[in-house]
Design an enzyme around this catalytic site. Sequence first.
Site, short mmCIF file in Angstrom:
data_model
loop_
_atom_site.label_atom_id
_atom_site.label_comp_id
_atom_site.label_asym_id
_atom_site.label_seq_id
_atom_site.Cartn_x
_atom_site.Cartn_y
_atom_site.Cartn_z
CB VAL A 214 -0.94 0.03 1.22
CG1 VAL A 214 -1.97 -1.07 1.11
CG2 VAL A 214 -0.17 -0.07 2.52
CB SER B 215 6.81 1.53 -2.14
OG SER B 215 8.15 1.16 -2.38
CB ALA B 216 9.56 4.98 1.53
CB SER B 217 14.36 5.39 -0.19
OG SER B 217 14.28 6.01 1.08
CB ALA C 140 10.60 0.02 4.85
CD GLN C 141 7.33 -3.28 -0.88
OE1 GLN C 141 7.75 -2.55 -1.78
NE2 GLN C 141 6.84 -4.47 -1.12
CB VAL C 142 3.42 -0.25 4.45
CG1 VAL C 142 2.31 -0.66 5.42
CG2 VAL C 142 4.45 0.62 5.16
CE LYS D 277 8.65 2.01 7.44
NZ LYS D 277 8.69 3.33 8.12
CG ASP E 98 9.97 12.35 7.74
OD1 ASP E 98 10.10 13.35 7.03
OD2 ASP E 98 10.07 11.19 7.30
#
Length: 509
Positions: free
Chosen positions: A124, A126-128, A130-132, A146, A281
């Site tokens: 659902v 995605s980042a540099s 990790a993803q969820v 995560k 953040d």
Amino acid sequence: MRLFRLTKIVSVGLRFGLDRMILDADSSGRLARIWHTVFFWRRFSESRAVRLRKALESLGPIFVKFGQMLSTRRDLLPPDLADELALLQDRVPPFPTEQALGVLEGFYGRPIDEVFDDFERTPVASASVAQVHFARLPDGTEVAVKVLRPGIERVIEHDLALMEVAAILLEKIWPEGRRLKPREVVAEFSKYLHDELDLMREAANCSQLRRNFKDSSLLIVPEVYWDWCGSKVMVMERMRGVPISQTPALLAQGTDLKALSRAGVEIFFTQVFRDGFFHADMHPGNIFVHQDGRYIALDFGIMGTLNEVDKNYLAQNFLAFFKRDYRRVALAHIEAGWVPAKTRVDEFEAAIRTVCEPIFDKPLKDISFGKTLLRLFQTARRFEMEVQPQLVLLQKTLLNIEGLGRQLDPELDLWKTAKPFLQRWMDEQMGWRALMRGVKEEAPAWAGTLPQLPRLVHHALTDAGRQQLEQQQRMERLAAGQRLQGRMLAVIGAIAAALLALELYRLFG
């Protein structure tokens, strides 16, 4: 691989003309003319700031995150670069679900369908790093899982090593390099990045923030399910809400945007001044709004902390600004030890007045709280102030909060909203309430110490008597030694006199 990566970085730098940013700093202009002759075909219609942003996007997610961090160092970067880098977004394609399943099954030691009652294969977010994925625990609890990106540690180490080399070169060949402290900036980035790689640390941050806002009417923080967490996996309560950037959807669910913007200010100042522990953040992707109007916080990889000195410094500065008491602002810096004690208060006061006085000619709603704090830091640097890392995070967060607040309510008066909270906090810190709270906090320690007080006094007096006796004995030994030394000198003198008399008698009969 490192040589290939370095080649790509140099290629991207040349393609976007980043070399010009260094050559333009050459006051003689000779090197720039030679370089432009060699690369005569290059033409750039975009500004240097836009070119830098696009270059970082081309280099991948780690460099994007570096650019995001750089955008917060407005005490070092020119405003045009900082403003453009702030536009960087962490847009990273998701990694294959099979890799995510490999990480999870390696951690749990069994097939994923035996761990979760249901696990959604499509991520659902995605980042540099990790993803969820959404999932459901065996007891039916809906959760968000995560997962750390496989192999990201190796990529990070390679890119950090190259950044360190680039930082050293910048310091050597660019006149502005030493002032910008590139090696320190890379070291700071390395620390934040490694913190994000430990999902247990993020889970602990989440748990702490949830405890701080337990039963809050303003903020919801997901619960962490520790039995399913590890350094590469974090499992937390699934949250449902509308992203704060989707204003039409917020209005459709009946959210009061003005009340939401004021609540955001209160949440921020509560984190900073009550807890000294704040979410650092808070960009729109990490904030959702529940249908009951409460904020939902997500992504706890970067958190800021403030000690009592930091909090008092900030509160005194903000309140002094409200009153235009620039001398108090100058003294707050000196008392906190953030500018040298030798600093002349009147000169520092005048510099602060020069920066801040013009803003008071504007309506309060048109004054940027975050930019005022930034100007304060920039002015303080002229007086040898080293901007503290925790204040850089604070400044970044404050700018985010202010931007979100004005997006929700363009008429938001951040100063007017914050002032009552700050005054109430200062009253609690310095009045009789602070005294009573201090007594209450120290009472358990006193309760344990008071019964021992007579024995401690007896020991103290006995030790004092013993020390006095030992001191007296040392003095007596010293005096005895001095007397012995005196007698020996007298004997030596007498012998010398006798020898002299004997020699004179021998010479003169």
